[in-house]
Design an enzyme around this catalytic site. Structure first.
Site, PDB file in Angstrom:
ATOM      1  N   HIS A 105      -7.998  27.763  -3.210  1.00  0.00           N
ATOM      2  CA  HIS A 105      -6.839  28.028  -2.360  1.00  0.00           C
ATOM      3  C   HIS A 105      -7.237  29.138  -1.409  1.00  0.00           C
ATOM      4  O   HIS A 105      -7.963  30.054  -1.796  1.00  0.00           O
ATOM      5  CB  HIS A 105      -5.644  28.453  -3.229  1.00  0.00           C
ATOM      6  CG  HIS A 105      -4.349  28.461  -2.480  1.00  0.00           C
ATOM      7  ND1 HIS A 105      -4.012  29.455  -1.599  1.00  0.00           N
ATOM      8  CD2 HIS A 105      -3.308  27.585  -2.479  1.00  0.00           C
ATOM      9  CE1 HIS A 105      -2.820  29.196  -1.101  1.00  0.00           C
ATOM     10  NE2 HIS A 105      -2.371  28.068  -1.610  1.00  0.00           N
TER      11      HIS A 105
ATOM     12  N   ASP B 145      -1.441  21.930  -6.532  1.00  0.00           N
ATOM     13  CA  ASP B 145      -1.447  20.472  -6.332  1.00  0.00           C
ATOM     14  C   ASP B 145      -2.167  19.724  -7.442  1.00  0.00           C
ATOM     15  O   ASP B 145      -2.123  18.501  -7.484  1.00  0.00           O
ATOM     16  CB  ASP B 145      -2.142  20.132  -5.002  1.00  0.00           C
ATOM     17  CG  ASP B 145      -1.479  20.836  -3.842  1.00  0.00           C
ATOM     18  OD1 ASP B 145      -0.258  20.711  -3.714  1.00  0.00           O
ATOM     19  OD2 ASP B 145      -2.180  21.526  -3.072  1.00  0.00           O
TER      20      ASP B 145
END
Ligand code: MLT
Length: 418
Positions: free
Chosen positions: A299, A356
């Site tokens: 991320h 996710d």
């Protein structure tokens, strides 16, 4: 700023003579004085009191409340109120917020005519973005970007779930369901998604609770791509509907909200390829030659576990157990995570599972089809976008104007054709 007695001006540094004189990476990494923002409206340039995020420590808080506590104890509407209005609601405030939303869940029948013009195969995110923008036309007092903000906020919160279910119902060839306003927010959405005219449908509390957690976890994430888009579009005093529609369109991309769809497709590919996790981990390490990309890892801001991923991983186990769903991709996902976290390649690069990675597995167990995953993200992110739009307007932020560093040709002489 001044380095070694020489002064440098911020906007002209990169790509300039100054850059040749001084090593920017040293400036950035060692002095701590310099942050080169390629876009004026990116994270460093926005002051916000909504969401706190510490990527080094893996901390996420909405208005000072930890994401862990909110996910465990709050309802999505409470969190929405908190994000939008800054405080957790009292019982009275909550009742009036929830009642106002119930009263606005119906969507103008003329919006249906717009919807009917879309091809049946249209992606639900395309339909959602278009119809939210179209809402401005039905509420023209929003045009100047300032009137009746609370009413527009209520309408958006109320109607987004209704519109979101239309594409899904039509993709099945089913009639759409009208909202049932005796139901709470999430059960009402689930009823519109799954109720059939010929059968009784009862909302499963396990499904409703799982969705509550997922929506809370997605409700805000400071200045990410879609949120900065909402602020930037809104900074021109564009109305709230068009600003939120812009956010929906930004979210649609596979690098942003579309990522959990990519994860599920990747996990299915691994399953179809025999489920040999080690083989795919190797392929991911050699992505340049194999072309295999490990979605759902890493991320931009988290150099540690994405705190949302920890909660979602646990929820995935709980929900699949409670619903009696045996999805082999959950084991593949866990295997990938374990292999990656024990592999120096991933550890050194601080590539941990992100939000996710497990969310699609839960959505699927709840019966939500893959092309609706991003729509669910949009429903969750709506209060965050609204809060950010509102804050930007209340702070009277000037119109955004991203900075540019020109990299094109210098003056060229025009020569006419022929
Ligand atoms: C999000 O929740 O918006 C995503 O993690 C993307 C981001 O924050 O950059």
């Amino acid at each position: 700023f001044i380095v070694d007695g020489k002064s440098y001006s911020f906007p002209t540094l990169e790509g300039s003579e100054h850059e040749k004189a001084v090593d920017i990476s040293v400036l950035r990494d060692q002095t701590g004085y310099v942050t080169l923002d390629r876009g004026y409206k990116n994270t460093g340039a926005t002051q916000s009191a909504i969401t706190f995020l510490d990527g080094e420590e893996g901390i996420l808080r909405y208005r000072g409340y930890s994401i862990e506590e909110l996910a465990a104890k709050a309802s999505f509407l409470e969190v929405s109120y908190l994000l939008i209005y800054g405080e957790l609601p009292t019982q009275e405030q909550y009742d009036s917020f929830a009642t106002a939303i119930r009263r606005h869940t119906l969507v103008n029948e003329d919006m249906r005519k717009i919807f009917d013009g879309f091809p049946v195969s249209a992606h639900p995110m395309c339909v959602l973005g278009s119809l939210v923008n179209a809402m401005a036309a039905f509420y023209p007092d929003s045009y100047d970007g300032s009137n009746n903000t609370d009413l527009h906020i209520t309408r958006l919160m109320a109607k987004l779930p209704t519109i979101a279910t239309w594409s899904y119902k039509r993709s099945l060839g089913h009639p759409t369901n009208y909202p049932k306003n005796e139901l709470d927010y999430i059960p009402n959405f689930l009823n519109m998604m799954f109720a059939l005219p010929v059968e009784d449908y009862k909302v499963d509390p396990v499904v409703a609770e799982a969705l509550n957690v997922l929506l809370i976890l997605h409700a805000d994430h400071e200045q990410n791509c879609s949120t900065s888009t909402v602020r930037l579009v809104g900074s021109s005093q564009a109305n709230i509907y068009s600003s939120i529609a812009a956010g929906i369109n930004a979210l649609w991309g596979p690098l942003h909200g579309g990522a959990n769809q990519e994860v599920i497709e990747m996990l299915e590919e691994i399953k179809a390829g025999g489920g040999d996790v080690a083989k795919y981990i190797d392929m991911a390490k050699n992505a340049k030659t194999t072309g295999f990309r490990l979605f759902g890892f890493g991320h931009r801001v988290y150099k540690n576990f994405d705190p949302r991923a920890k909660i979602i991983k646990k929820a995935a186990d709980d929900v699949l157990n409670k619903l009696g769903v045996n999805d082999p991709v959950l084991e593949i996902a866990k295997g990938l995570e374990e292999a990656a976290l024990n592999d120096p390649y991933f550890v050194q690069r601080k590539l941990y599972p992100n939000v996710d990675f497990y969310s699609g597995i839960i959505y699927r167990a709840l019966g939500i089809p893959t092309n609706m995953f991003t729509v669910l993200f949009a429903i969750g992110r709506l209060p965050g976008w609204i809060a950010q739009w509102k804050e930007m307007r209340e702070q009277k932020e000037p119109i955004g104007r991203p900075r540019q560093i020109y990299t094109g040709a210098t003056l060229r002489e025009f020569v006419a054709i022929g």
